[in-house]
Scaffold this motif. Sequence first.
Motif, PDB file in Angstrom:
ATOM      1  N   ASP A 109      -6.067  -5.321  -8.717  1.00  0.00           N
ATOM      2  CA  ASP A 109      -4.902  -5.223  -9.590  1.00  0.00           C
ATOM      3  C   ASP A 109      -4.597  -3.743  -9.814  1.00  0.00           C
ATOM      4  O   ASP A 109      -5.489  -2.885  -9.725  1.00  0.00           O
ATOM      5  CB  ASP A 109      -5.164  -5.909 -10.933  1.00  0.00           C
ATOM      6  N   THR A 110      -3.363  -3.446 -10.131  1.00  0.00           N
ATOM      7  CA  THR A 110      -2.939  -2.049 -10.226  1.00  0.00           C
ATOM      8  C   THR A 110      -3.706  -1.244 -11.262  1.00  0.00           C
ATOM      9  O   THR A 110      -3.953  -0.057 -11.059  1.00  0.00           O
ATOM     10  CB  THR A 110      -1.434  -1.982 -10.557  1.00  0.00           C
ATOM     11  N   ILE A 137      -9.691   3.737 -10.411  1.00  0.00           N
ATOM     12  CA  ILE A 137     -10.561   4.239  -9.347  1.00  0.00           C
ATOM     13  C   ILE A 137      -9.942   5.449  -8.658  1.00  0.00           C
ATOM     14  O   ILE A 137     -10.606   6.471  -8.442  1.00  0.00           O
ATOM     15  CB  ILE A 137     -10.851   3.122  -8.322  1.00  0.00           C
ATOM     16  N   ILE A 138      -8.663   5.363  -8.326  1.00  0.00           N
ATOM     17  CA  ILE A 138      -7.986   6.476  -7.646  1.00  0.00           C
ATOM     18  C   ILE A 138      -7.991   7.731  -8.511  1.00  0.00           C
ATOM     19  O   ILE A 138      -8.092   8.852  -7.998  1.00  0.00           O
ATOM     20  CB  ILE A 138      -6.542   6.077  -7.274  1.00  0.00           C
ATOM     21  N   VAL A 144      -5.084   8.556   0.165  1.00  0.00           N
ATOM     22  CA  VAL A 144      -5.338   7.130  -0.071  1.00  0.00           C
ATOM     23  C   VAL A 144      -4.020   6.390  -0.272  1.00  0.00           C
ATOM     24  O   VAL A 144      -3.800   5.325   0.322  1.00  0.00           O
ATOM     25  CB  VAL A 144      -6.264   6.927  -1.291  1.00  0.00           C
ATOM     26  N   ILE A 145      -3.146   6.940  -1.097  1.00  0.00           N
ATOM     27  CA  ILE A 145      -1.841   6.309  -1.361  1.00  0.00           C
ATOM     28  C   ILE A 145      -1.057   6.130  -0.062  1.00  0.00           C
ATOM     29  O   ILE A 145      -0.406   5.093   0.163  1.00  0.00           O
ATOM     30  CB  ILE A 145      -1.021   7.142  -2.367  1.00  0.00           C
ATOM     31  N   ASP A 175       3.490   1.158  -7.856  1.00  0.00           N
ATOM     32  CA  ASP A 175       2.993   0.775  -9.185  1.00  0.00           C
ATOM     33  C   ASP A 175       1.767   1.601  -9.572  1.00  0.00           C
ATOM     34  O   ASP A 175       1.618   2.011 -10.729  1.00  0.00           O
ATOM     35  CB  ASP A 175       2.637  -0.709  -9.213  1.00  0.00           C
ATOM     36  N   ILE A 176       0.883   1.841  -8.612  1.00  0.00           N
ATOM     37  CA  ILE A 176      -0.321   2.638  -8.882  1.00  0.00           C
ATOM     38  C   ILE A 176       0.058   4.059  -9.267  1.00  0.00           C
ATOM     39  O   ILE A 176      -0.469   4.626 -10.225  1.00  0.00           O
ATOM     40  CB  ILE A 176      -1.259   2.639  -7.658  1.00  0.00           C
ATOM     41  N   ILE A 177       0.992   4.642  -8.519  1.00  0.00           N
ATOM     42  CA  ILE A 177       1.452   6.008  -8.813  1.00  0.00           C
ATOM     43  C   ILE A 177       2.040   6.084 -10.216  1.00  0.00           C
ATOM     44  O   ILE A 177       1.813   7.051 -10.955  1.00  0.00           O
ATOM     45  CB  ILE A 177       2.505   6.460  -7.764  1.00  0.00           C
TER      46      ILE A 177
END
Length: 450
Positions: free
Chosen positions: A93-94, A100-101, A112-113, A124-126
């Motif tokens: 999940d985001t 972790i990122i 990684v992105i 969404d992660i960014i």
Amino acid sequence: MPFEITKDYIQKIQQLIAEDNENMLLTLLEEVHYADIAEIIEEIEYSEAIYIIKLLESDVTSEIIAELDEDTRENILKGLSSKEIAEEISELDTDDAADIISELSDKQIKEVISHIEDEEHAKDIIELLRYDEDTAGGLMAKELVKVNENWNVLTCVKEMRAQAEEVTRVHSIYVVDDNDILKGRLSLKDLLTTSTKTAIKDVFIKKVDSVNINDDAEDVAKIMQKYDLEAIPVVDELGRLVGRITIDDIVDVIKEEAEKDYQMAAGISQDVEADDTIWELTKARLPWLILALFGGFVSVSILGGFQEAMNKYPVLFFFTPLIAAMAGNVGVQSSAIIVQGLANDSLRGSYFNRLLKEVLQSLLNGFVLAAILMSAGMFFLGFELKVGITVAISLVSVIIIASIIGTFIPIILDKRGIDPALATGPFITTSNDILGILIYFSIAKLILGF
């Protein structure tokens, strides 16, 4: 029944890794929960941990990596390429992925992105990386189920099916308007028992608790704890639905805050662990030890001012550590109760009533303890009545003062925006030690007349 990780089980895994027996190892780990595998990885060598991570499927290893201790996870990630990390991240999940990122270097984050194939997931992660980790935005996940108030029930069900594929667990169904403004929530029961042609705006529940992306994580935890929520929606400054926070994230927040408060109460000023370096542990402990040392100097100075009293009544000296210890213990007890009340937002009523209650219970405790001390002292040590009265009155006075200080110092710190957990450590103990000795010898001087 919880899975038991025995020494023999660990040794069996290590043996299979040494033999490069992938099939047997997969069979052995097949039915083991990812949290238990994470615990196993914590116990084995680095090279063995990497072997397991690269052997298992990403849908399992991603959850394992998320469960690992930060230091262990950092070492594991060093053994993976940016592409391999991206494969793990893509399964999470985001919110977990962003956590972790965020532990990687800026250069590696970009790499990684760039390897995440799902562009929407990467976007969404960014977005989540922009928020402070101690805010609602830093806690939230982007995965959720939302429906438009203008849809009918049939359209709603079709859209929910598509959205649910991306959500691990559906806690709530949120209702928004055409601008994504959060309007309320939808009951699954109402959805199932309503005509398929009925508009969602006619059946949804308008009352819904939510938090702002900038709200403090502790405040979010208090809201979810107070209302027994499994999940809570997160909105931006315009009221638009941007994510949700689930109870598992809040449990982590509560655990971290409890650990931090415990360390602060013990006089440790930074977040440290037993396996941290000597320098890190020293930096965390030394400031409060210096405060305690300074308090000790003040206590010695006070004792020096009553040298004549100790020469005339040597027995007073033997009760000095007892009085100081009782002052410190009572202060810590009182402050711990207040800090707990401030932490879970259960502190109610006026300060005057709290003061009165604290004084009354301190009087009761003081009289009981003073009676025991005076009786035991006169019976076993045979000191004269005036000395016994001096020690008894001093003990009662010290207990009352220490409890009042222990009660109001945390409240004052909290009002000034300082973590009240500071009050339960060496600060309260040291200050009450000093006051205890001063009160003790001042009362002795009045009663014994030296």
